[in-house]
Enzyme design. Structure first.
Site, mmCIF file in Angstrom:
data_model
loop_
_atom_site.group_PDB
_atom_site.id
_atom_site.type_symbol
_atom_site.label_atom_id
_atom_site.label_comp_id
_atom_site.label_asym_id
_atom_site.label_seq_id
_atom_site.Cartn_x
_atom_site.Cartn_y
_atom_site.Cartn_z
ATOM 1 N N ALA A 53 0.912 -3.149 -0.862
ATOM 2 C CA ALA A 53 1.889 -3.595 0.129
ATOM 3 C C ALA A 53 2.163 -2.413 1.061
ATOM 4 O O ALA A 53 2.454 -1.316 0.580
ATOM 5 C CB ALA A 53 3.182 -4.055 -0.545
ATOM 6 N N GLU A 54 2.068 -2.632 2.381
ATOM 7 C CA GLU A 54 2.206 -1.534 3.350
ATOM 8 C C GLU A 54 3.490 -0.752 3.162
ATOM 9 O O GLU A 54 3.563 0.427 3.506
ATOM 10 C CB GLU A 54 2.279 -2.033 4.796
ATOM 11 C CG GLU A 54 1.094 -2.705 5.338
ATOM 12 C CD GLU A 54 1.235 -4.199 5.239
ATOM 13 O OE1 GLU A 54 1.245 -4.714 4.105
ATOM 14 O OE2 GLU A 54 1.323 -4.848 6.290
ATOM 15 N N ILE A 55 4.526 -1.389 2.689
ATOM 16 C CA ILE A 55 5.819 -0.717 2.554
ATOM 17 C C ILE A 55 5.719 0.491 1.629
ATOM 18 O O ILE A 55 6.539 1.400 1.700
ATOM 19 C CB ILE A 55 6.887 -1.725 2.071
ATOM 20 C CG1 ILE A 55 8.289 -1.135 2.113
ATOM 21 C CG2 ILE A 55 6.565 -2.240 0.671
ATOM 22 C CD1 ILE A 55 9.393 -2.132 1.834
#
Lengths: 229, 233, 229, 233
Positions: A53-55
């Site tokens: 997940a990019e976060i």
């Protein structure tokens, strides 16, 4: 004037996601974009596929059930998710270093348009009426450029029946020449140096029908078959 | 070095009109909402804000827009996905009316520009955005046959960050995906103000689990854990 | 031929370090280089000064006593050190981001030569006979360029009596125009836009004697005094 | 994904002649000595090694030099401080004899070049080295009135890293100053081989305290804690 609408019925969004899940290989790291791509996660439980997940998270688990929501644990679509054995967290800067650095084996992204050269337009819908240089870029440009393989998951045409697989993107592009595979409700299409190769069609559809809602000329694969699920 | 401030309002008291402020957080996670609220109370004007979102999952920023405090926003996910919800958004209206200048970067480029400032680097070459509108006005250059864009560092005057635990000397430990932009924004800014859920004494944090070294943090304020319901439609 | 040697006796290395410790302000972050600079740490115990080690540590504590050595806990001079309340660890990459990013209030560095313009030559002694572009650069160039204030700690001349404070560095430089203060066994000298200002001299020495072992013309401070310890 | 290899020799078996290898560790701390020893056993030749030191505090690398395995070294602290000890050092002799090519960078530039490779960036502008011999052959450019040097990314084929704890999927936790170069070298290399003191199952490491995410690590080998006596004179 008659209301325009989609011409053919094909796979549901969930089944588009399933078809993509079947395309993913075990032992790979995969990033799923917003929309249909996110649904792919429903089909890979138990498989040896790690979601990023990019976060700033690897080994993203399934969506959190009601009552299990932790506001400090969300995916890049702002959905509450869960931990898995082997989950790790890192900064957003590290996350994109990872993405640009070529560590995503596959990125599954939504699209507004895909060109026959594999150009992807997905971040900016001019219908919102903003100047073309502003919009929700998010992480899409980094993912499109950084992933080893970009798979587009989308409906074959818009709700109004407008074509989305086009000769040249009219919408602002996310990246140039990056898409390798297009999976829609109607077809599975490889993007090759020679052009778009129609590999699979939805049950009940003919290649001619798929061509009728696809702007570039499709090359019919000698192994053409019905979409396998 | 005791960097603890008695209140949110004290911690942001010196922010002048015209300041640039990087605000940590990714949608709901790790956003220093109480510092944003304090900034709305204070009312500094003509601000440049750098953050992921100008509304979606970060509604606490809206009062700054409504009060006309923001001159320019630098971000990567400014708008609601829903056109309907967007049409009602004060930020979208302000952008359409030309009241707020908006600069949008790809997410990785956005945070790397801040990281470069904190790391004392002037600029870097990234492959992201080649062939797109992100190219506009930027130098393009080939390295080993591939094209890259030159992106320069962005150095904010202030950063607002959020942490799960912090000690009095400014060492901060984040929790899960609430880490996100906070470390690199803290490093980038001249003055970093940290809102921490749990304030502890120096030595109480695991020194191998400090995500933001105290040297990057000039002010620390204890806050209550904010309550979010994640949603960005 | 008579053997050349140092002409004057001055402060010991420990007292050079003490003089520098007195120059440091409370509430600052400081990096100490190899050699005399490292000795500064002996004089700041109990003070509100945080030491950074390039290897990736803030709040570096005193040297480890025999029997307390932890091989996973060393400073940038490879000496076993100890933790303090508030210690934190990070990567070497982060450490130099911090250094270049302007977070070191002071770097205390050794030097082979310092010029009247504040050029620092410290990383490469041509006497080793290597080409001028190779040698132990280590972290010295980053520190010299990144720190807000660079203090040089060194003996005023070499063991052979060769001058180290010179008009122009003959040795390969570490950085250009960065030194703000020079503390030697014989003197404390400010590097200013107008030139080198002699601020303090070692007990028993005259300004003329210090000038006789200093190549550039020294400006005598109106407040000239004996080195305060 | 189980990345555990049964032995050191298995983990490095495919390293070909001519490979480039980044080796973590800062003097004694966090150096994967057992992997270096395995490389000496294997005897691959014509190697490029990237590491902090080519001897001081890292004597385990000497057999690679003595056996003529190294064609080129890229580092920042190659030599002993003592000229006498240096005169006896096989590496110094090999450099003087022109048998090994040596490229030296400032420490911050050295690791930032590796970080850039891992982060997919082609190059960056740094203020370090302006006005020095480090300028040679490099582009110099002004940003906001200050001069910077252009430094390009270095991408090694392999990285050898060391960690205190590692799980089977390659997540690694380092201890104290033994972290140093290991995270950025792991990210930079095409294939990263990790020597870990304590091998655990996925889920046993604190996910907020993983310094090297498993995605960067392709092979994991369990090793005994090496015994060092820190010294670099």
């Amino acid at each position: 004037m008659a209301e325009k609408r989609r011409q053919f019925d094909g796979l549901s969004r969930e089944l588009i996601a399933l078809r993509i899940a079947n395309e993913l290989e075990d032992g790979t790291y995969v990033n799923l974009g917003i929309g249909i791509p996110t649904l792919v996660s429903n089909w890979i439980e138990g498989r040896d596929i790690v979601l990023q997940a990019e976060i700033g998270m690897l080994n993203t688990g399934p969506l959190a059930a009601q009552g299990q929501v932790d506001q400090d644990l969300i995916n890049a679509s702002c959905q509450p998710v869960t931990e898995m054995p082997g989950t790790c967290y890192f900064s957003d800067c590290e996350s994109f270093a990872m993405i640009r650095g070529g560590y995503m084996d596959v990125a599954v992204l939504g699209a507004l348009q895909v060109s026959e050269k594999g150009d992807l337009a997905g971040w900016n819908n001019p219908e919102r009426g903003f100047p073309e240089h502003i919009g929700n870029i998010g992480g899409s440009m980094d993912l499109a450029v950084g992933a080893r393989k970009v798979i587009v998951a989308m409906e074959h045409t818009t709700r109004n029946g407008d074509l989305k697989i086009v000769k040249k993107c009219a919408y602002p592009v996310t990246a140039v020449g990056v898409v390798k595979l297009i999976v829609t409700d109607l077809a599975v299409i490889d993007v090759t140096d020679k052009g778009l190769v129609l590999r699979e069609v939805a049950p009940g559809l003919t290649p001619e029908e798929v061509q009728s809602v696809t702007e570039p000329k499709l090359i019919i694969s000698p192994d053409l078959r019905e979409i396998r699920l | 070095m005791d960097k603890v401030y008695p209140s949110l309002d004290d911690a942001i008291a010196d922010i002048p009109d015209g300041a640039s402020i990087a605000i940590g957080g990714f949608f709901t996670a790790g956003t220093p909402v109480q510092l944003i609220q304090a900034l709305a109370r204070k009312g500094a004007k003509n601000l440049t804000v750098m953050c992921q979102s100008m509304g979606p999952g970060n509604e606490d920023i809206t009062p700054l827009v409504v009060q006309g405090q923001i001159r320019k926003a630098i971000c990567n996910y400014p708008f609601y996905r829903s056109a309907t919800r967007g049409a009602d958004s004060p930020f979208e209206k302000a952008v359409r009316a030309g009241q707020v200048e908006l600069e949008v970067y790809p997410m990785g480029t956005f945070i790397e520009k801040l990281r470069a400032a904190g790391a004392g680097l002037a600029a870097f070459y990234t492959p992201t955005g080649v062939g797109t509108v992100a190219e506009r006005g930027k130098e393009k250059r080939k390295f080993n046959g591939r094209e890259y864009l030159l992106e320069v560092a962005i150095k904010p005057d202030y950063a607002f960050v959020y942490a799960w635990r912090g000690d009095r000397t400014g060492n901060l430990t984040c929790r899960k995906t609430a880490r996100n932009y906070n470390p690199d924004m803290a490093a980038a800014a001249r003055i970093t103000i940290a809102a921490v859920e749990g304030l502890v004494e120096a030595g109480e944090l695991d020194p191998d689990k400090i995500h933001i070294p105290g040297i990057y943090v000039q002010r620390v304020v204890q806050v209550d854990r904010p309550n979010y319901i994640p949603s960005i439609d």
